[in-house]
Design a protein around this motif. Structure first.
Motif, mmCIF file in Angstrom:
data_model
loop_
_atom_site.group_PDB
_atom_site.id
_atom_site.type_symbol
_atom_site.label_atom_id
_atom_site.label_comp_id
_atom_site.label_asym_id
_atom_site.label_seq_id
_atom_site.Cartn_x
_atom_site.Cartn_y
_atom_site.Cartn_z
ATOM 1 N N PRO A 63 0.922 -1.083 0.068
ATOM 2 C CA PRO A 63 -0.083 0.007 -0.057
ATOM 3 C C PRO A 63 0.952 1.203 -0.114
ATOM 4 C CG PRO A 63 -0.120 -0.988 2.057
ATOM 5 C CD PRO A 63 0.680 -2.096 1.343
ATOM 6 N N SER A 64 0.336 2.257 -0.682
ATOM 7 C CA SER A 64 1.087 3.570 -0.644
ATOM 8 C C SER A 64 1.040 4.243 0.661
ATOM 9 C CB SER A 64 0.488 4.521 -1.919
ATOM 10 O OG SER A 64 -0.889 4.733 -1.332
ATOM 11 N N ALA A 65 2.019 5.166 0.820
ATOM 12 C CA ALA A 65 2.047 5.980 1.987
ATOM 13 C C ALA A 65 0.819 6.788 2.304
ATOM 14 C CB ALA A 65 3.314 6.984 2.094
ATOM 15 N N GLU B 116 -1.590 6.485 5.440
ATOM 16 C CA GLU B 116 -1.915 7.437 6.258
ATOM 17 C C GLU B 116 -3.494 7.723 6.326
ATOM 18 O OE1 GLU B 116 -1.353 12.614 6.185
ATOM 19 O OE2 GLU B 116 -0.308 11.024 4.788
ATOM 20 N N SER B 117 -4.012 7.374 5.237
ATOM 21 C CA SER B 117 -5.624 7.375 5.307
ATOM 22 C C SER B 117 -6.082 6.332 6.452
ATOM 23 C CB SER B 117 -6.220 7.509 4.241
ATOM 24 O OG SER B 117 -5.944 8.331 3.375
#
Length: 414
Positions: free
Chosen positions: A394-396, A400-401
């Motif tokens: 998963p992306s940063a 964060e979300s």
């Protein structure tokens, strides 16, 4: 004499909510032309006239319109129809007085009279071009378990032997009426051993696969057995005269490669002499992008952009059905929008968008086995669930979300 065998029309069928009415109308028109050009003496329809037991008014109108046109165009044509597992037996049988007056025999459900089979309805004479009886048809509809006679314990499977008993009685009734030079023909809507089932649009009937019926249901004196239920045309048990005609239209995207046809058969002096398949013209194509497996979104979008453009004035019903298969190493929230954007101005119409996930496919317990759910953090669960579907991490921004949502939930619960 010459007979034509077809089945599994499924009038009223929709493909992902898209009506097939125009395709069915084209088939029925072609069928009438074929009956005339091939000089057919008898039409045999082996079940599943309708797609559901409660067909639409349009589907019923197509059925009655076909019978009316056949009677006007080919007044000497014999028509024999049996009900299938998709049909309502009562609905098919309701117009019997009218059909009987028209010389059309429809057997929706198994008819009984005073505890026995009503052989006058189940055994049907069909006539050759000279108007003489050329064959006797044992017209057996789809048999439900409640139709079957009881079988004593120890005499084999109750369902299979019950079906065998019904067919034996009807065939014997036909034999008693048969004269020298006349053929013995059987009709049925059932699932036979040694046959190939479609993955998506057929279901095993009569109690499941263990109750598939043996080919010896039809003794060697049966010149031809016209079967319905399986949408893929095929012989049964290697016998030339025991066949599924298959459906005239592909009823799922997985059936696009089937040969959709009717069968024209000739009998002479009571013996089957020839079976010829006639391919049904396909008015609406089915397409898949890519042709096999799945491809990354960027490659799929290029393939879609290269599809033929939509011709001005082309009827909607002739636009090809399209399935798009995309491999996803990461989430793609705008997937449908991007695919539909690439298809603007193209002839193909999207009916199915299939994502193929590139993750491990594993369960939560496969990640750090031995830990209980109590010992796993919410982030552990999220990452394991994400890895099941997607190959990339998963992306940063996504993490964060996730943490922001988790914090909000925890604060709301405190």
């Amino acid at each position: 004499m010459r007979l034509l065998h077809t089945s599994d029309w499924h009038l009223g069928h929709t493909l992902y909510d898209v009506s097939r009415e125009a395709e069915h109308a084209a088939f029925l028109t072609w069928l009438l032309d074929t009956l005339e050009s091939q000089e057919v003496d008898a039409l045999l329809v082996a079940g599943d006239i309708f797609d559901t037991a409660n067909p639409s008014a349009e589907a019923q109108a197509a059925w009655y319109h076909f019978i009316a046109r056949a009677r006007r165009t080919l007044p000497k044509l014999d028509v024999v129809v049996v009900g299938g597992n998709h049909d309502s037996a009562a609905r098919l049988d309701a117009p019997d007085p009218l059909f009987h007056a028209l010389g059309v025999r429809v057997v929706g459900g198994l008819p009984r009279h005073r505890g026995g089979l009503e052989l006058e309805r189940l055994v049907v004479p069909v006539h050759d071009a000279r108007g003489k009886v050329g064959a006797w048809v044992a017209a057996v509809p789809y048999l439900r378990p409640s139709d079957l006679p009881s079988v004593p314990d120890g005499e084999g499977d109750r369902l299979v032997e019950g079906v065998r008993s019904v067919y034996a009685d009807v065939l014997e009734g036909a034999r008693r009426r048969r004269r020298s030079g006349q053929a013995l023909v059987a009709m049925g809507h059932c699932y036979m051993t040694g046959s190939e089932l479609s993955e998506l649009s057929e279901r095993k009937i009569l109690g499941g696969n263990q109750h598939a019926l043996p080919v010896d249901l039809f003794p060697e004196d049966v010149a031809y057995a016209a079967l319905g239920h399986l949408h893929k045309a095929q012989r049964v048990g290697g016998r030339e005269g025991v066949r599924y005609s298959g459906s005239p239209l592909p009823l799922s995207l997985s059936e696009a490669h089937y040969r959709h046809q009717v069968l024209v058969l000739d009998v002479e002096d009571g013996v089957l002499t020839q079976v010829r398949p006639l391919s049904v013209p396909r008015t609406t194509d089915m397409m898949r992008v890519p042709a096999r497996d799945a491809a990354p979104l960027s490659e799929v979008l290029e393939l879609l952009a290269a599809l033929p453009a939509c011709e001005a004035g082309a009827p909607e019903s002739m636009r090809p059905y399209l399935e798009v298969c995309v491999s996803l190493p990461r989430p793609e929230p705008a997937l449908r929008h991007k695919v539909e954007k690439a298809l603007e101005g193209r002839a193909a119409r999207l009916v199915k968008l299939t994502p193929f996930y590139t993750g491990t496919g594993g369960a939560l317990a496969d990640v750090r086995p031995g830990l209980s759910l109590r010992e796993r953090t919410p982030e552990d669960v999220f990452l394991a669930r994400y890895a099941r579907d997607f190959k990339e991490a998963p992306s940063a921004g996504l993490l964060e979300s996730f943490h922001a949502l988790l914090t909000q939930v925890q604060e709301d619960a405190s």
